[in-house]
Design a protein around this motif. Structure first.
Motif, short mmCIF file in Angstrom:
data_model
loop_
_atom_site.label_atom_id
_atom_site.label_comp_id
_atom_site.label_asym_id
_atom_site.label_seq_id
_atom_site.Cartn_x
_atom_site.Cartn_y
_atom_site.Cartn_z
N GLU A 99 0.83 -1.20 0.00
CA GLU A 99 0.00 0.00 0.00
C GLU A 99 0.87 1.26 0.00
O GLU A 99 0.89 2.04 0.96
CB GLU A 99 -0.96 0.01 1.19
CG GLU A 99 -2.04 1.07 1.02
CD GLU A 99 -2.94 1.22 2.23
OE1 GLU A 99 -3.92 1.98 2.13
OE2 GLU A 99 -2.66 0.62 3.28
N CYS A 133 -4.26 -1.73 -1.66
CA CYS A 133 -4.65 -1.95 -0.27
C CYS A 133 -5.06 -3.41 -0.05
O CYS A 133 -4.29 -4.20 0.42
CB CYS A 133 -5.78 -0.99 0.11
SG CYS A 133 -5.98 -0.80 1.88
N GLU A 148 -6.43 1.73 -3.94
CA GLU A 148 -7.25 2.58 -3.07
C GLU A 148 -6.96 4.06 -3.33
O GLU A 148 -6.38 4.77 -2.52
CB GLU A 148 -7.00 2.24 -1.59
CG GLU A 148 -7.96 2.93 -0.64
CD GLU A 148 -7.52 2.82 0.80
OE1 GLU A 148 -8.14 3.48 1.64
OE2 GLU A 148 -6.54 2.11 1.09
N ASN A 175 -12.47 4.17 -5.48
CA ASN A 175 -11.57 3.93 -4.36
C ASN A 175 -11.70 2.46 -3.93
O ASN A 175 -12.29 2.15 -2.90
CB ASN A 175 -11.92 4.87 -3.20
CG ASN A 175 -10.70 5.43 -2.51
OD1 ASN A 175 -9.89 6.11 -3.12
ND2 ASN A 175 -10.56 5.12 -1.23
N GLU A 177 -11.21 -1.18 -2.52
CA GLU A 177 -10.61 -1.76 -1.32
C GLU A 177 -10.44 -3.28 -1.48
O GLU A 177 -9.36 -3.75 -1.77
CB GLU A 177 -11.46 -1.42 -0.09
CG GLU A 177 -10.89 -1.95 1.21
CD GLU A 177 -9.61 -1.28 1.63
OE1 GLU A 177 -8.73 -1.97 2.19
OE2 GLU A 177 -9.46 -0.06 1.41
N GLU A 192 -15.78 -0.21 -1.29
CA GLU A 192 -15.28 1.13 -1.64
C GLU A 192 -14.93 1.87 -0.36
O GLU A 192 -15.79 2.09 0.50
CB GLU A 192 -16.33 1.90 -2.42
CG GLU A 192 -15.90 3.30 -2.85
CD GLU A 192 -16.96 4.00 -3.68
OE1 GLU A 192 -16.58 4.86 -4.50
OE2 GLU A 192 -18.17 3.70 -3.51
N ASP A 193 -13.68 2.28 -0.24
CA ASP A 193 -13.22 2.94 0.98
C ASP A 193 -13.43 4.45 0.91
O ASP A 193 -12.50 5.23 0.70
CB ASP A 193 -11.74 2.62 1.23
CG ASP A 193 -11.29 3.05 2.62
OD1 ASP A 193 -12.10 3.66 3.34
OD2 ASP A 193 -10.13 2.79 2.98
N GLU A 257 -14.15 -1.81 3.84
CA GLU A 257 -12.82 -2.43 3.96
C GLU A 257 -12.86 -3.86 3.42
O GLU A 257 -13.18 -4.08 2.28
CB GLU A 257 -12.35 -2.36 5.41
CG GLU A 257 -11.98 -0.96 5.88
CD GLU A 257 -10.67 -0.45 5.30
OE1 GLU A 257 -9.85 -1.29 4.87
OE2 GLU A 257 -10.46 0.76 5.30
N ASP A 306 -11.02 -3.87 9.84
CA ASP A 306 -10.33 -3.77 8.56
C ASP A 306 -10.49 -5.07 7.77
O ASP A 306 -11.61 -5.49 7.50
CB ASP A 306 -8.86 -3.42 8.80
CG ASP A 306 -8.20 -2.77 7.60
OD1 ASP A 306 -7.89 -3.47 6.64
OD2 ASP A 306 -8.00 -1.54 7.61
N ASN A 307 -9.39 -5.72 7.43
CA ASN A 307 -9.45 -6.95 6.62
C ASN A 307 -10.19 -8.07 7.36
O ASN A 307 -10.18 -8.13 8.59
CB ASN A 307 -8.05 -7.44 6.28
CG ASN A 307 -7.31 -6.54 5.30
OD1 ASN A 307 -6.14 -6.76 5.06
ND2 ASN A 307 -7.97 -5.54 4.75
#
Length: 388
Positions: A99, A133, A148, A175, A177, A192-193, A257, A306-307
């Motif tokens: 990233e 990302c 991202e 964007n 993700e 989409e972040d 995310e 997050d992930n």
């Protein structure tokens, strides 16, 4: 989230069983995950890597940014982020995004392991891209690396190396993700972040070929549960109007995310409100699988969501960007606990959780490590008696 069990049962026995109203109600309105003791027991004291794990689990450092991966001649990339594992004969390959900007080495790399989990080679599979990302694994064993940035693209990469990555413009420019493949409906879901982001799905013209297809966006109400539909995005290129602003009635998600698909269900996370969402694809409804404001009694164990990935047992593993630098575990019966905690790295984030094909090794990265810089990334492997 008891809907997971419900869906598995109803899909297998479709047409053979009639569910009572009370059972349907229980499945349809299951509460978001709540605090409970973890299936692996309490965390032990931090080990030599600064990681707290349950008894019976061990960790090792697989790679460090700027250093040669052991057993190879390849220098590991900056800011490791989203990742996935791929079977490779008797061993496997772990893919990791970088990233950072194109000028700082943005793209993705791979490490090949033998059957004993020892690295045998490492190499680049994508270069010259920006802020890669997260992403997602396809059923045909490619890695979708997502940029991202506002005009971000999806790149289809080849974990085994030797084949150049290919950009997939039909999957939209936004964007990007994460991505998750649904082999039943033959679509790819995309997060989409953005604070007013959307959830998308891409329908390839031909399953297994992402060169062309239709990009759609999810439409739903403003509540945290209900039904949803999909609508075509008129201009996937997103110029001059961003993809998220082209269709009326879209459902807004606060910072999309990670996402994970299994058993007719899509789970995805939103960092702006610390939630895990659940799409029940068999009946086109959505609900909350986790919300830090709805954990009672608190405190909520999972913040900075997050992930996300899943294990063979149906457990979800959710990594934190910030929070207490934890990977938390949500079981199929709606219980949440802390699986591991990384200490001494409060200026970093955990990312890229992925299981090897056997399900007994969990890979993940600390993007900025102890330094708090993109040059301090560390990629780990945790081994132990994971539930299958």
């Amino acid at each position: 989230m008891e809907r997971r069990t419900f869906l598995r049962t109803s899909v297998v026995g479709a047409g053979a069983l009639t569910f009572s109203g009370s059972l349907w109600q229980r499945a349809a309105y299951a509460a978001p995950a709540q605090n409970a003791a973890g299936p692996y027991g309490a965390l032990q004291a931090a080990n030599s890597h600064g990681i707290q794990l349950p008894a019976g689990f061990t960790s090792q450092i697989v790679a460090r940014t700027g250093q040669v991966v052991s057993g190879t001649s390849y220098t590991w990339h900056r800011a490791p982020d989203g990742g996935a594992c791929f079977a490779d004969g008797t061993g496997w390959i772990y893919v990791s995004n970088s990233e950072t900007s194109a000028g700082s080495g943005g793209g993705a790399s791979a490490i090949r392991f033998n059957s004993a989990g020892t690295p045998t080679s490492a190499y680049r599979i994508l270069s010259g891209t920006n802020n890669n990302c997260a992403g997602g694994k396809t059923p045909w064993n490619t890695w979708l690396s997502c940029e991202e940035v506002d005009t971000g693209r999806v790149w289809e990469t080849y974990p085994g190396g030797g084949t150049a990555a290919v950009v997939r413009p039909a999957m939209g420019r936004f964007n990007h993700e994460a991505a998750a493949a649904d082999p039943v409906r033959r679509v790819i879901y995309l997060t989409e972040d953005k604070s007013d982001g959307c959830l998308y799905r891409f329908i390839p013209t031909s399953w297994g070929n992402l060169a062309s297809g239709t990009l759609q966006v999810l439409r739903a109400g403003t509540a945290t549960s209900g039904s949803f539909t999909w609508a075509n995005v008129p201009d996937p290129d997103g110029s001059p109007t961003a993809t998220r602003n082209q269709v009326s009635g879209v459902k807004r998600f606060n910072g999309g995310e990670g996402c994970h698909y299994a058993n007719d269900t899509l789970w995805f996370t939103t960092k702006g409100d610390n939630r895990v969402w659940q799409l029940n694809l068999a009946n086109s409804t959505y609900e909350l699988a986790y919300d830090d404001n709805l954990v009672n009694p608190g405190p909520a164990p999972l913040t900075g969501v997050d992930n996300i990935t899943g294990s063979g047992s149906g457990d979800l593993f959710v990594a934190e960007d910030g929070g207490n630098m934890e990977i938390c575990l949500i079981t199929p019966d709606d219980k949440i606990s802390v699986f591991l905690r990384v200490t001494g790295q409060s200026s970093s984030e955990l990312c890229g959780p992925a299981f090897n094909p056997a399900g007994n090794r969990l890979y993940f990265s600390s993007q900025r490590g102890t330094s708090g810089s993109s040059t301090g990334g560390i990629t780990y492997c945790v081994t132990g008696p994971f539930r299958s």
